[in-house]
Motif scaffolding. Structure first.
Motif, PDB file in Angstrom:
ATOM      1  N   MET A 133       0.825  -1.204   0.000  1.00 13.21           N
ATOM      2  CA  MET A 133       0.000   0.000   0.000  1.00 13.21           C
ATOM      3  C   MET A 133       0.855   1.247   0.000  1.00 13.21           C
ATOM      4  O   MET A 133       0.545   2.229  -0.697  1.00 13.21           O
ATOM      5  N   LEU A 134       1.938   1.253   0.771  1.00 15.17           N
ATOM      6  CA  LEU A 134       2.852   2.397   0.761  1.00 15.17           C
ATOM      7  C   LEU A 134       3.439   2.613  -0.638  1.00 15.17           C
ATOM      8  O   LEU A 134       3.615   3.757  -1.074  1.00 15.17           O
ATOM      9  N   CYS A 135       3.735   1.518  -1.341  1.00 14.19           N
ATOM     10  CA  CYS A 135       4.261   1.627  -2.709  1.00 14.19           C
ATOM     11  C   CYS A 135       3.228   2.241  -3.640  1.00 14.19           C
ATOM     12  O   CYS A 135       3.547   3.117  -4.457  1.00 14.19           O
ATOM     13  N   VAL A 136       1.991   1.793  -3.537  1.00 15.12           N
ATOM     14  CA  VAL A 136       0.927   2.352  -4.367  1.00 15.12           C
ATOM     15  C   VAL A 136       0.741   3.835  -4.048  1.00 15.12           C
ATOM     16  O   VAL A 136       0.566   4.668  -4.953  1.00 15.12           O
ATOM     17  N   MET A 137       0.810   4.188  -2.793  1.00 14.66           N
ATOM     18  CA  MET A 137       0.696   5.599  -2.405  1.00 14.66           C
ATOM     19  C   MET A 137       1.837   6.425  -2.989  1.00 14.66           C
ATOM     20  O   MET A 137       1.647   7.592  -3.363  1.00 14.66           O
ATOM     21  N   ALA A 138       3.042   5.841  -3.095  1.00 15.83           N
ATOM     22  CA  ALA A 138       4.174   6.539  -3.697  1.00 15.83           C
ATOM     23  C   ALA A 138       3.930   6.783  -5.185  1.00 15.83           C
ATOM     24  O   ALA A 138       4.252   7.861  -5.714  1.00 15.83           O
ATOM     25  N   LEU A 139       3.356   5.799  -5.874  1.00 17.16           N
ATOM     26  CA  LEU A 139       3.017   5.997  -7.288  1.00 17.16           C
ATOM     27  C   LEU A 139       1.982   7.099  -7.440  1.00 17.16           C
ATOM     28  O   LEU A 139       2.104   7.981  -8.304  1.00 17.16           O
ATOM     29  N   GLU A 140       0.952   7.055  -6.604  1.00 15.49           N
ATOM     30  CA  GLU A 140      -0.103   8.072  -6.666  1.00 15.49           C
ATOM     31  C   GLU A 140       0.461   9.468  -6.398  1.00 15.49           C
ATOM     32  O   GLU A 140       0.106  10.436  -7.086  1.00 15.49           O
ATOM     33  N   LYS A 141       1.322   9.563  -5.403  1.00 15.67           N
ATOM     34  CA  LYS A 141       1.916  10.860  -5.042  1.00 15.67           C
ATOM     35  C   LYS A 141       2.671  11.470  -6.211  1.00 15.67           C
ATOM     36  O   LYS A 141       2.709  12.696  -6.373  1.00 15.67           O
ATOM     37  N   ASN A 142       3.252  10.620  -7.046  1.00 22.94           N
ATOM     38  CA  ASN A 142       4.040  11.098  -8.189  1.00 22.94           C
ATOM     39  C   ASN A 142       3.236  11.136  -9.483  1.00 22.94           C
ATOM     40  O   ASN A 142       3.808  11.211 -10.573  1.00 22.94           O
TER      41      ASN A 142
END
Length: 327
Positions: A133-142
């Protein structure tokens, strides 16, 4: 006394065994917990088998995840009877962890168990799902959105990979899963992967810059795989890097960064601030459906953990292992 897995290192060597442990072994903390469930993660496998320098203090109870019920509290943050959740913070490495029936912890590391999940379900997710989930949030943030194109997930049969595939697919992304286990193709399609590719297409030394293919990626492998992913990311895309199953090296060049403006986002789950943890777990509660656990998680007791760790290191485990500690 309580039952738990104990790792010791002395003149007799490095070894892990299931033992009766005296409570005096537990480290300092302001919350004592009766552990209900823990997990068997890749890091735990390295610690138990001794194949990686994970444990830095001996003797040590491994287990980087746990859900338990507070049995003693010296803080106003948690009361006796509260059910808590813990991921990381050095537990299982420098502070005795969750693969035992009792733990003593610092309240600053804990969050309440989300109401959406049972203790077993939370551990089926564990550090793997939380990291995904943290990885997906990193993609979304960028700015990596579903319409940008395919998202690659490496190590797709592992815990992080399985959850990354499922979460991304649920959010509407087109997911390509990379795995070395072709026999698990149907499993990955069921999780939501549009396409499954052989990991060997990414794991060998490659060119500094390759054809643009992925809008983003979640990588738990590292080494040549991560280098090849970076070389293949579309202009302005992002790679969320969270693991090193192939190796901790990164034999890459700066070309994808300065010619295509890609982002390599490092994702740490161990020391992540509490606010980020709460956000990630709330997102998981909003996205994850209970039937996912039937395909992603299997259960064992403490008696099976040492063999399970060896199987995990041999690549013979799919998805998540939940350890029923309080059986």
């Amino acid at each position: 006394m309580f039952r738990g897995l104990l790792i010791e290192k002395d003149e007799q060597g490095y070894r892990a065994a299931l033992k009766d442990i005296d409570e005096s072994l537990l480290p300092e903390g302001d919350v004592t917990v009766d552990v209900l469930y823990s997990t068997l993660n890749y890091k735990d496998g390295l610690a138990i088998t001794g194949k990686g320098p994970v444990v830095r203090q001996f003797p040590m109870v491994p287990g980087i995840d746990m859900v338990g019920v507070v049995s003693q509290s010296d803080t106003g943050k948690f009361a006796i009877g509260d059910t808590i959740l813990l991921n990381g913070f050095g537990v299982g490495e420098v502070h005795c962890g969750g693969l035992a029936q009792k733990a003593r912890l610092k309240s600053d590391w804990l969050i309440p168990l989300p109401k959406a999940f049972s203790p077993r379900q939370a551990m089926a997710i564990g550090t793997a799902g939380y990291t995904a989930m943290l990885c997906v949030m990193a993609l979304e943030k960028n700015g990596v959105t579903p319409e940008k194109g395919d998202i690659l997930v490496t190590g797709a049969n592992g815990g992080v990979g399985s959850f990354a595939v499922a979460i991304l697919a649920k959010l509407g992304y087109s997911v390509v899963a990379s795995t070395g286990r072709a026999e698990e193709t149907a499993y990955l399609h069921k999780l939501g992967a549009k396409e499954v590719i052989d990991r060997h297409s990414l794991s060998e030394p490659g060119r500094p810059l390759a054809k643009e293919r992925w809008a983003g990626a979640v990588d738990s492998v590292g080494s040549h795989t991560l280098a090849n992913i970076c070389a293949s990311i579309q202009y302005g895309g992002t790679v969320a890097a969270c693991g090193l199953a192939q190796g901790m090296d990164l034999p890459a060049t700066v070309m994808p960064f300065i010619l295509r403006g890609i982002t390599l986002a490092g994702v740490d789950s161990v020391m992540r601030p509490i606010a980020d943890r709460e956000t990630a777990w709330q997102r998981l509660a909003d996205i994850i459906e209970p039937e996912m656990f039937d395909d992603i998680a299997t259960e064992m007791t403490l008696d099976g953990v040492i063999q399970g760790a060896n199987d995990l290191m041999a690549g013979n485990i799919r998805g998540r292992i939940v350890v029923n500690v309080g059986y």
